[in-house]
Design a protein around this motif. Sequence first.
Motif, PDB file in Angstrom:
ATOM      1  N   LEU A  18      19.489  16.977  36.207  1.00  0.00           N
ATOM      2  CA  LEU A  18      19.223  17.086  37.640  1.00  0.00           C
ATOM      3  C   LEU A  18      19.688  18.419  38.208  1.00  0.00           C
ATOM      4  O   LEU A  18      19.138  18.898  39.199  1.00  0.00           O
ATOM      5  CB  LEU A  18      19.898  15.934  38.395  1.00  0.00           C
ATOM      6  N   SER A  19      20.706  19.022  37.593  1.00  0.00           N
ATOM      7  CA  SER A  19      21.141  20.331  38.083  1.00  0.00           C
ATOM      8  C   SER A  19      20.024  21.357  37.930  1.00  0.00           C
ATOM      9  O   SER A  19      19.937  22.307  38.715  1.00  0.00           O
ATOM     10  CB  SER A  19      22.395  20.788  37.348  1.00  0.00           C
ATOM     11  N   PHE A  29      25.561  13.596  45.015  1.00  0.00           N
ATOM     12  CA  PHE A  29      24.691  14.197  44.005  1.00  0.00           C
ATOM     13  C   PHE A  29      24.740  13.299  42.776  1.00  0.00           C
ATOM     14  O   PHE A  29      25.626  13.413  41.939  1.00  0.00           O
ATOM     15  CB  PHE A  29      25.150  15.611  43.674  1.00  0.00           C
ATOM     16  N   LEU A  33      17.920  20.932  40.911  1.00  0.00           N
ATOM     17  CA  LEU A  33      18.599  21.517  42.057  1.00  0.00           C
ATOM     18  C   LEU A  33      18.463  23.044  42.040  1.00  0.00           C
ATOM     19  O   LEU A  33      18.282  23.673  43.082  1.00  0.00           O
ATOM     20  CB  LEU A  33      20.081  21.123  42.021  1.00  0.00           C
ATOM     21  N   CYS A  51      18.846  14.628  44.939  1.00  0.00           N
ATOM     22  CA  CYS A  51      18.374  16.008  44.766  1.00  0.00           C
ATOM     23  C   CYS A  51      17.410  16.401  45.877  1.00  0.00           C
ATOM     24  O   CYS A  51      17.516  17.486  46.460  1.00  0.00           O
ATOM     25  CB  CYS A  51      17.674  16.159  43.418  1.00  0.00           C
TER      26      CYS A  51
END
Length: 464
Positions: free
Chosen positions: A44-45, A123, A48, A129
Amino acid sequence: MRLVVVGNGMAGARLVTEVRARDRDMRITVFGAETAPPYNRILLSNVLAGSSGPGQVRLLDPSWYAEHGVEAVTGVRVTRLDRDTRTVIAEDGRREPYDVLVLATGSEPVVPPIQGVERALPFRTLDDCHRILAEALPGRRAAVIGGGLLGIEAARGLAGRGLPVTLLHLADHLMERQLDPEAGLVLGETLAGVGVEVRTGVKVTAVHPEGVALADGDLVGADVVVLACGVRPLTGLAADAGLQVRRGVVVDDELRTDDPAVFAIGECAEHDGTVYGLVAPAWEQAAVVADVITGRPARYRGSRLVTRLKARSVELAAMGETHLGEEHAEVVRFTHRAAGTYRKLVIRDDRLVGAILLGESDAVGTLTQLFDRGLSVPGDRAGLLFPGLAGAAQADTPVRMPDAAKVCHCNNVTKGEIRACWEAGARDMAAVAAATRATTGCGTCRDAVEGIVGWLCDQEGVTA
């Protein structure tokens, strides 16, 4: 047999695919509280940061379920388990009977009891996100509360979008569970170099519209505040049903709860006193449960954890007992702060029991194998830290590792399995990934897998 899975995240989705691979006829129903198809939460980063779109982190395409005879009930929470009648009750009133029930409910973000915390954004999910990105507009400032793995990934992702970011952490150094103080210091300096201001040893007292208030009276200006203060297992469903719960849902070596018809896997499960918060143990547990419920003998003996930081321009691997000092073990260190490099080996009884590798390193593969398999370490300690040195062990690249060497830690894929798939006709990265699932976890093994596939192709004169 009727199998019901509660939770369609990384653990639940993997279990469903593992069971269907073993049994074509079992009736399977999976409930997911999120409306999105299962996705790779640990990437997920990248969403982002903008380096990946939501579709690129998807684990299963929605069409997979119909094609494999699995009923997926998404966007619906399960609210109660009736163990007497072996029925799952959902929030929409649906009642689904089961012969075997697997809880894969995961975890939820820890929300600290501070004033105005409702202004901050957690988060944890793909929807989180989207909410963060809707606020992370050009010209805004961001603050991330929590300097653990997730907080660092969130901060790096927002910095990658050009936002000034301040990372706030209560402990005296970042990732204090996995890193020693020196490694935490070097990591903080590395993050500063990519646009993240790090402040450790600070206590957040409130979240205001104009920023984050600290106990020392300082106000950190921020238009977007992200919470990454850790997670806790979601165990309410199990507890309300009378199952044994401590930190997580208590399970045995078959991942069964104290009800033989109910299993638990992933972040909600507690095995031998440990709750695992990483993907590799969840997937290992899914494979064990799939074996057990399809009549194959299997036991889960726990997992050896390797933590990998997935943030652009920040390379980190930490494993085992990283905090042991010289009084308890042999410790070998190297630090080059200007280069963002820190390497540490912890050796006891001639075995690698811990390691930290910060900064780009060709030693990760070899050290992971030594740690994971409990092998004796070579006498050349410098060669372990720097495989390119003369006299170093000739296992510095996955190509030169033995076939038994594990290349993809998340999916427990060895070099030999990659070779076997290649020999069976999987002649490029996409085919190898589809056949073995290598690279589909945290993705940090991609270069190693590409190297092996390329080497195999070169050996046979094949174009990958």
